[in-house]
Design an enzyme around this catalytic site. Structure first.
Site, PDB file in Angstrom:
ATOM      1  N   GLU A  98     -13.448 -28.451 -58.104  1.00  0.00           N
ATOM      2  CA  GLU A  98     -14.132 -27.172 -58.205  1.00  0.00           C
ATOM      3  C   GLU A  98     -13.102 -26.060 -58.187  1.00  0.00           C
ATOM      4  OE1 GLU A  98     -16.625 -27.190 -54.793  1.00  0.00           O
ATOM      5  OE2 GLU A  98     -15.042 -26.578 -53.416  1.00  0.00           O
ATOM      6  N   ASN A 118     -16.433 -33.252 -44.416  1.00  0.00           N
ATOM      7  CA  ASN A 118     -16.052 -32.462 -45.587  1.00  0.00           C
ATOM      8  C   ASN A 118     -15.545 -31.067 -45.221  1.00  0.00           C
ATOM      9  OD1 ASN A 118     -16.915 -34.493 -47.561  1.00  0.00           O
ATOM     10  ND2 ASN A 118     -18.985 -33.977 -46.876  1.00  0.00           N
TER      11      ASN A 118
END
Length: 670
Positions: free
Chosen positions: A288, A235
């Site tokens: 986000e 990630n």
């Protein structure tokens, strides 16, 4: 406009902000910890203030120390960079109370968008496309399992605060949910001081595309097209590019308009990024919003011509955006590689130490190709174990994607970096990968293409021939050998040697070559059994960590590890030790007996400087391959050290809380 600003950060981002402030005629103040006394950002700034011990929690994360530094130096505003205090609303409030301007968004925008749970709720209200998920706080492992069953596997378990891949776990089976929850919560607490996590549906084979937005304090907001950041490991972004090869104009506009709508809804007034997860069908969902400058912002700057740091400073000073949406055009393509101090061949373990050699490729624009290197280090400097191990961000810009990638390939080969483990070979391998070059991307790229981890590969075909020819003249240009017998008198200069024969061994492959000198810097080379004559020219010297030359009038760049004998050569995503021999030496080598090395006692060795978080076994345990042995923390990331085969634990040398150095023995096996 401000006359002096303080940068509440370190490393490459602090240096990058200083460059823009200097161009704008603004004086700068750096802050530094004990570990950063001689750091590049301290040297570049007009003033520097010491703020405490090396751990960030005692220095860069202490709000009062930042404010005191502003008051001592008269800095009127603070640029937070990214990480550290950049997305902490309480920091903005404290600065305001002290009469200091925050160069970033308003406190409310940070509070709403900086919290991933709150931001998703807000995005739903703003009619932004969002991923299905549970937006409340997960209480414990049992609650996490219940939520995952309701949403449906696979799920993403993610820290509510922070970013950078920390506090994130993917669970594809119910049995992985509770453990993933505990690990994500532990990492979140260590990295952000906030252990809240939430769970959402994980989109399979996704692409990560983000929209850069820019707003002012006068209700103006624009979007600066997109960046694609799909090449990720754990990630954490590895390669970025702008624009994205996936999007068409309609999808780009739709994503941009949603990003602007979200920014307007929170009165966003600085540079920020709205991140989306995208399907291969161009469907997209809000992920986000990062209420700060992004690490990968240079690719946006290069394709739009907009200096985002300058715009942040001007907006913070109350100026109106001088850019309107119609002014923003896509100019060419930009690609960025993140150069890290880590060992790709050892599960990418972070490294720390001194940069014996640090010579990045030259920055500038030549024939429409731009090379930019954002860095915070220098030759002889140290990578401290207390912070993120980024060394540099290497960026190339060109008229087309293919040209930008080609420029990046050459720049990576020309990047000389020795003395510390680094990921240059991995980045080069990625850049040459056919799937990357075709644009067939997803966030699963690295896991799919390197399922057993990364190991450098030896050159093959034409690449191997180029490396072999370069290696041969590296050796023969310095040690001509046969021509010594032709020297008539010791005080006479040696003439060019006659034709030489050499065998170049690159790993397991051997090449027999005939070399004929044309001039001190030029040779004609033939491979045995091939009538083709190759012309090779280079002025390479033995202390140069990059071989530059031409082969058949085509420019070639090869990385040379001059600290290793024989030389370790890197080129076009490959790496090999080059052993150059005479035919006699090669024949003798073939009949030499193999070396019998005494088998070392089996043990688990710490691969980097790290903190022992927990021990999962005890003496006498029989452990199956793949089972966790212990958990280490390095650079704020938790790493599980697992058994590579079935073992019995005979001795444990450490305990939780111990700080280990690279090479320390953790435990021994019977």
């Amino acid at each position: 406009m401000f006359s002096k600003i303080l940068i509440a950060n370190r490393g490459e981002i602090a240096c990058r902000i200083i460059k823009t402030a200097r161009r704008m005629g603004i004086a700068t103040v750096a802050v530094y910890s004990d570990a950063d006394r001689r750091a590049l950002h301290v040297q570049m700034a007009d003033e520097a203030v010491h703020i405490g011990p090396a751990p960030a929690i005692e220095s860069y994360l202490v709000v009062d120390k930042i404010i005191d530094a502003c008051l001592k130096t008269g800095a009127q505003a603070v640029h937070p960079g990214y990480g550290f205090l950049s997305e902490r609303a309480s920091f903005v409030k404290a600065l305001s109370q002290a009469g200091i301007v925050f160069i970033g968004p308003n406190e409310n925008a940070i509070e709403v968008m900086g919290d991933k749970i709150a931001s998703k709720k807000f995005a739903n209200l703003a009619k932004v496309s969002t991923i299905p998920g549970y937006l409340g706080v997960i209480n414990d492992g049992d609650h996490a399992v219940q939520v995952a069953q309701e949403i449906g596997l696979p799920v993403m378990i993610k820290a509510s605060a922070g970013g950078g891949g920390k506090g994130m776990r993917i669970a594809r089976a119910i049995g992985e949910v509770a453990q993933g929850f505990e690990r994500a919560r532990s990492e979140a607490a260590a990295s952000f001081g906030d252990d809240r996590v939430f769970i959402e549906k994980f989109i399979e084979n996704p692409r990560h595309i983000e929209i850069q937005v820019l707003g002012d304090k006068h209700d103006n907001v624009v979007y600066l097209v997109e960046r694609e950041c799909s090449i990720q490991r754990r990630n954490q972004k590895v390669l970025e590019e702008a624009p994205s090869a996936l999007l068409d104009d309609n999808t780009r506009r739709e994503m941009g308009e949603q990003a602007v709508a979200l920014a307007r809804a929170v009165n966003y007034d600085s540079a920020g990024t709205v991140e989306f997860v995208c399907g291969q069908d161009k469907s997209f969902y809000f992920l986000e919003m990062n209420t700060r400058l992004q690490v990968e912002h240079p690719v946006t700057e290069l394709i739009t011509g907009v200096d985002l740091v300058e715009q942040m400073i001007r907006v913070a000073a109350g100026e109106t955006l001088s850019i309107q949406q119609d002014d923003i055009k896509i100019n060419g393509w930009a690609v960025e590689s993140r150069v890290y101090a880590e060992d790709p061949a050892n599960n990418f373990m972070p490294a720390a130490g001194r940069l014996r050699t640090y010579r990045p490729p030259a920055e500038g624009n030549t024939n429409g190709i731009t090379v930019r290197n954002d860095t915070g280090v220098y030759e002889g400097g140290e990578i401290a174990r207390f912070y993120d191990p980024m060394i540099a961000k290497l960026v190339t810009h060109a008229p087309t994607r293919a040209q930008a990638i080609h420029a990046q390939c050459e720049a990576l080969d020309a990047f000389a970096l020795e003395g510390i483990a680094n990921n240059l070979s991995f980045l080069s391998a990625l850049m040459h990968h056919p799937r990357w070059q075709s644009g067939a991307l997803s966030t699963n790229f690295i896991a799919e293409e390197y399922p057993n981890g990364y190991k450098p590969v030896a050159p093959q075909g034409d690449t191997a021939r180029r490396v072999a020819m370069a290696a041969a003249i590296m050796e023969c240009g310095i040690h001509p050998g046969e021509q010594e017998a032709n020297v008539a008198q010791a005080n006479e200069p040696a003439p060019f040697p006659s034709t030489l024969s050499r065998v170049v061994r690159l790993g397991d492959e051997a090449f027999s070559l005939t070399l004929t000198p044309v001039s001190p810097d030029s040779w004609q080379i033939q491979f045995d059994g091939d009538p083709t004559v190759h012309t090779v020219a280079s002025g390479w010297k033995t202390d140069e960590p990059v071989w530059r030359g031409t082969i058949n009038e085509q420019a070639v760049v090869i990385g040379v590890d001059i600290g290793q004998e024989p030389y370790l050569l890197s080129h076009a995503g490959t790496q090999a030790t080059a052993l150059v021999l005479t035919p006699t030496e090669n024949a003798l080598l073939a009949v030499m007996p193999a070396v019998n090395e005494e088998q070392e006692k089996r043990c688990l060795v710490c691969p980097m400087s790290a903190l022992v978080v927990s021990i999962a076994v005890k003496v006498g345990d029989q452990v199956s391959a793949g089972s966790p042995l212990c958990i280490l923390e390095a650079m704020k990331m938790e790493v599980s050290m697992d058994a590579e085969e079935d073992v019995v634990i005979s001795r444990i040398e450490v305990k939780p809380g111990d700080q280990l150095a690279s090479g320390d023995i953790i435990m021994e096996f019977a």
